[in-house]
Design an enzyme around this catalytic site. Structure first.
Site, PDB file in Angstrom:
ATOM      1  N   CYS A  79      10.839 -72.881  29.385  1.00  0.00           N
ATOM      2  CA  CYS A  79       9.562 -72.792  30.108  1.00  0.00           C
ATOM      3  C   CYS A  79       9.810 -72.800  31.619  1.00  0.00           C
ATOM      4  O   CYS A  79      10.276 -71.820  32.171  1.00  0.00           O
ATOM      5  CB  CYS A  79       8.601 -73.886  29.660  1.00  0.00           C
ATOM      6  SG  CYS A  79       6.886 -73.569  30.171  1.00  0.00           S
ATOM      7  N   HIS A 182       8.128 -72.278  24.531  1.00  0.00           N
ATOM      8  CA  HIS A 182       8.619 -73.605  24.179  1.00  0.00           C
ATOM      9  C   HIS A 182       9.319 -73.551  22.829  1.00  0.00           C
ATOM     10  O   HIS A 182       8.671 -73.529  21.783  1.00  0.00           O
ATOM     11  CB  HIS A 182       7.466 -74.619  24.145  1.00  0.00           C
ATOM     12  CG  HIS A 182       7.016 -75.061  25.486  1.00  0.00           C
ATOM     13  ND1 HIS A 182       7.632 -76.077  26.182  1.00  0.00           N
ATOM     14  CD2 HIS A 182       6.014 -74.610  26.286  1.00  0.00           C
ATOM     15  CE1 HIS A 182       7.029 -76.248  27.346  1.00  0.00           C
ATOM     16  NE2 HIS A 182       6.046 -75.366  27.443  1.00  0.00           N
ATOM     17  N   GLU A 184      10.891 -75.897  21.359  1.00  0.00           N
ATOM     18  CA  GLU A 184      10.679 -77.138  20.601  1.00  0.00           C
ATOM     19  C   GLU A 184       9.299 -77.223  19.961  1.00  0.00           C
ATOM     20  O   GLU A 184       9.051 -78.086  19.125  1.00  0.00           O
ATOM     21  CB  GLU A 184      10.929 -78.353  21.508  1.00  0.00           C
ATOM     22  CG  GLU A 184       9.812 -78.689  22.483  1.00  0.00           C
ATOM     23  CD  GLU A 184       9.676 -77.743  23.662  1.00  0.00           C
ATOM     24  OE1 GLU A 184       8.764 -77.966  24.479  1.00  0.00           O
ATOM     25  OE2 GLU A 184      10.468 -76.787  23.787  1.00  0.00           O
TER      26      GLU A 184
END
Length: 207
Positions: A79, A182, A184
């Site tokens: 990001c 992102h 994750e």
């Protein structure tokens, strides 16, 4: 050991949990020796480029990151991490960044799209890369951002995503790879990208 660069903010714990979920140990630190002696380094950024760069420079993390990259250690930006590796961000009228990859982080423009860009989108892969090994072409990834990376060289763009415009959603050069989305928060596909990074030796085969 995988090191997550602690610059005082960001989605550090989310990335740490994702790493542990795939069986990888990590440490969160801003200590130069620990960062520079890592097997892999991740900069999991969220927030404003100006504030992040202020901390990075004050703590000397810019020097540590450059040493990591010069040593050939695999480096992943997430990001904001895909923006601060560029030369500059348009944020706050112009914020100098690390200058690892030539280019600028630009702000989305236009009334026809909502800013920030928030939600799930696919990738259009421009160049094969080890971190994308096995990733389904239909896979969707989670984005939350108002700025996007715009490398000066097309060769530094690994994948693009469409949101009003076609923008670079993965950039990379040498042992540096960075995703605007992102990892994750992108479910099984994001975890696969993360796992691929953990198995990557930092080199890219040129076909």
């Amino acid at each position: 050991m995988i090191t997550l660069v602690d610059y005082g903010a960001g989605n550090l714990m989310s990335v740490a949990r994702a790493l542990r979920h795939i069986g990888e140990e990590c440490v969160i630190t801003r200590k130069h020796d620990a960062i520079c002696s890592s097997e892999r380094v991740i900069f999991p950024g969220v927030g404003a480029a100006g504030e992040a760069m202020e901390v990075i420079r004050r703590e000397g993390l810019d020097t540590a990151i450059r040493q990591v990259i010069a040593a050939g250690i695999p480096f992943l930006g997430i990001c904001l991490g895909a923006q601060i590796v560029l030369e500059e961000s348009e944020e706050d009228g112009g914020t100098p960044c690390l200058g690892i990859i030539p280019g600028t982080a630009k702000r989305f423009q236009g009334r026809e799209i909502k800013i920030p860009h928030m939600g799930w989108n696919t990738l259009s892969v421009r160049a094969a890369h080890p971190v994308l090994a096995g990733v389904d072409a239909r896979a969707q990834f989670y984005f939350v951002h108002s700025y996007y990376p715009a490398p000066a060289r097309d060769g530094d763009i690994i994948a693009t995503t469409d949101y009003g415009i076609s923008f670079a959603s993965i950039i990379g050069r040498g042992n540096v790879i960075a995703t605007q989305f992102h990892i994750e928060k992108s479910g099984e596909h994001g975890l696969l990208v993360l796992k691929n990074f953990c198995n990557w030796n930092g080199s890219v085969a040129i076909c």
